[in-house]
Write an enzyme that holds these catalytic residues in place. Structure first.
Site, short mmCIF file in Angstrom:
data_model
loop_
_atom_site.label_atom_id
_atom_site.label_comp_id
_atom_site.label_asym_id
_atom_site.label_seq_id
_atom_site.Cartn_x
_atom_site.Cartn_y
_atom_site.Cartn_z
N HIS A 88 62.29 0.70 71.57
CA HIS A 88 63.26 -0.19 72.23
C HIS A 88 62.58 -1.46 72.71
O HIS A 88 61.37 -1.47 72.99
CB HIS A 88 64.03 0.52 73.34
CG HIS A 88 63.20 1.05 74.48
ND1 HIS A 88 62.78 0.25 75.52
CD2 HIS A 88 62.74 2.30 74.77
CE1 HIS A 88 62.10 0.99 76.39
NE2 HIS A 88 62.06 2.23 75.95
N ASP A 107 63.97 -3.48 75.28
CA ASP A 107 64.27 -3.80 76.68
C ASP A 107 63.32 -3.06 77.61
O ASP A 107 62.64 -2.12 77.19
CB ASP A 107 65.74 -3.45 77.01
CG ASP A 107 66.08 -1.98 76.78
OD1 ASP A 107 65.48 -1.36 75.88
OD2 ASP A 107 66.93 -1.44 77.50
N GLU A 155 68.08 0.55 75.53
CA GLU A 155 67.69 1.96 75.74
C GLU A 155 67.66 2.29 77.21
O GLU A 155 67.95 3.42 77.61
CB GLU A 155 66.32 2.22 75.12
CG GLU A 155 65.96 3.71 74.99
CD GLU A 155 65.31 4.33 76.21
OE1 GLU A 155 65.27 5.56 76.30
OE2 GLU A 155 64.84 3.59 77.11
#
Ligand SMILES: [Zn+2]
Length: 434
Positions: A81, A83, A147
């Site tokens: 992910h 983020d 995520e």
């Protein structure tokens, strides 16, 4: 072996990605696009054809496929992910989005969760392009948004709306596994994720009779809610050993030369000392009250009181979990899941698990690789809807004093350059053999 350039690039990429602030504050407040564009450009330079996908503007996902030499083989998904969770600069020794490299350590939010792995994936794929390496299986690479919140703009969206991109994928690897766990007594473990507890975040509502705070009231919503929360918070969940947790207990005990007695798991955990941490949160379900909301004035009894509880359940225990919550909340308190994600279970006797083990052991022969079940959840839950079995494998060699669990979402998140380079070597070896 990955080449020297790959070992240099992983450091640059980690630092560059950290500098792109992809803080996910929840509720849609996040912009992954700069990091996604960066990752896509690095893949394109290696001859791949990444596609960028968004459900919401700025919430960008990247997917690319590297064709394998054996078209009949199942494909493998490698995902990370983009983020990160929020970081408060005032609490940190260096700015959390500086990506500063100081004394051989890369600092910043995402250094272990999980821009490190994103950078490792990019470095390995680019070194393969330089060397003309092609894996046996198709390798599908996905960098996801969202995520750290609901995955609705990330892996959830990809699984629901773009399943064709993952065609043929039967297994996936991603975060939270294959990092060094020091037991504090000189032993090193590399726990490889082979399962996740399910997520059951709950909203509880107690109803009662509103009235004056000075009167007799046996139907006080606040009292009812407090009683239910006490029962929930103090509940002793029974032992439920899943196949992964059994394997974890057995292998960790073997590392200490202790005979595994699964008839008394609590006694066994005590004997395992520091390494008990790898399993203790996954031998039972759990339920922790976390938020309360009721009333508006001290002399007014409200008609309703609300609380939130963080519940987690092991594979194959969800029905029992629900029934227990019905019983613990009682007749005066209603509950519903405000957020629900399935539990996962992956086989520890698969060829893929054996290859992950082999790759770690090749570079850390002194350590014990063991399976473990994650107490929380990852994007693997979303990809499971496509029939993809998820493993936690984001290799990192951490020196003693680097507590991975504490750095994860913690203040002063950082990763040694050597840890990243170890990760590249292990990931490269695993993916070549996969
Ligand atoms: Zn993560």
């Amino acid at each position: 072996m990955a080449d020297q350039l790959a070992l240099d690039e992983v450091v640059t990429f980690t630092s560059d990605l950290i500098r792109m602030d992809t803080t996910n504050r929840g509720g849609g407040d996040c912009q992954e696009r700069p990091a996604a564009e960066y990752a896509a450009a690095r893949l394109a330079e290696a001859g791949l054809e990444p596609v960028m996908l968004e459900r919401t503007p700025g919430r960008t996902n990247v997917v690319a496929r590297l064709e394998g030499t054996d078209p009949s083989a199942d494909a493998l998904l490698v995902h990370g992910h983009l983020d990160v969770v929020p970081a408060e600069p005032a609490d940190w020794s260096v700015h959390p989005f500086s990506g500063e490299i100081r004394d051989g350590v890369v600092w910043g939010r995402g250094a272990v969760d999980m821009k490190n792995m994103d950078a490792m994936i990019l470095s390995v794929v680019r070194s393969w392009a330089r060397e003309g390496v092609r894996p046996r299986r198709d390798v599908v690479i996905a960098f996801t948004a969202d995520e750290e919140d609901s995955a609705a703009d990330g892996a959830g969206f990809l699984a629901d709306r773009h399943p064709h991109l993952f065609e043929g994928c039967t297994e996936g690897v991603s975060e939270s596994g294959a990092y060094t766990f020091h037991d504090g007594q000189g032993r090193q473990f590399y726990p490889i994720g082979a399962g996740e507890r399910g997520t059951g975040w709950m909203r509880l509502t107690a109803r009662g009779r509103a009235g004056h705070g000075s009167k007799v009231n046996r139907e006080n919503a606040v009292t009812r809610l407090a009683a239910a929360l006490t029962r929930i918070g103090e509940h002793e969940w029974p032992l439920r050993l899943t196949p992964t947790v059994r394997a974890a207990l057995t292998e960790i005990a073997a590392a200490y030369g202790i005979e595994t007695d699964l008839s008394d798991v609590d006694a066994l955990l005590e004997k395992l000392g520091g390494a008990a941490k790898l399993v203790e949160a996954t031998v039972r379900n759990s339920s922790n009250p976390t938020m309360l909301d009721a009333g508006y004035k001290v002399n007014v009894i409200p008609g309703e009181a609300v609380a939130h509880v963080d519940g987690r359940f092991l594979p194959d225990t969800e029905e029992e979990f629900r029934a227990t919550m019905d019983r613990l909340t009682g007749p005066d308190v209603d509950w519903t899941f405000s957020h629900h994600e399935i539990a996962l279970q992956a086989p520890v006797d698969s060829p893929t698990f054996a290859r992950m083990r082999e790759a770690v052991q090749a570079f850390a022969p002194e350590a014990h690789t063991v399976p473990y079940c994650m107490s929380g959840g990852t994007d693997a839950k979303q990809f499971a809807r496509l029939g993809i079995t998820g493993y936690g494998f984001a290799p990192l060699k951490l020196p003693e004093g680097f507590d991975y669990q504490a750095l994860f979402h913690g203040v002063d998140e950082r990763v040694p350059v050597e840890a990243l380079q170890f990760g590249v070597q292990v990931l490269d070896r695993f993916l070549r053999s996969a």
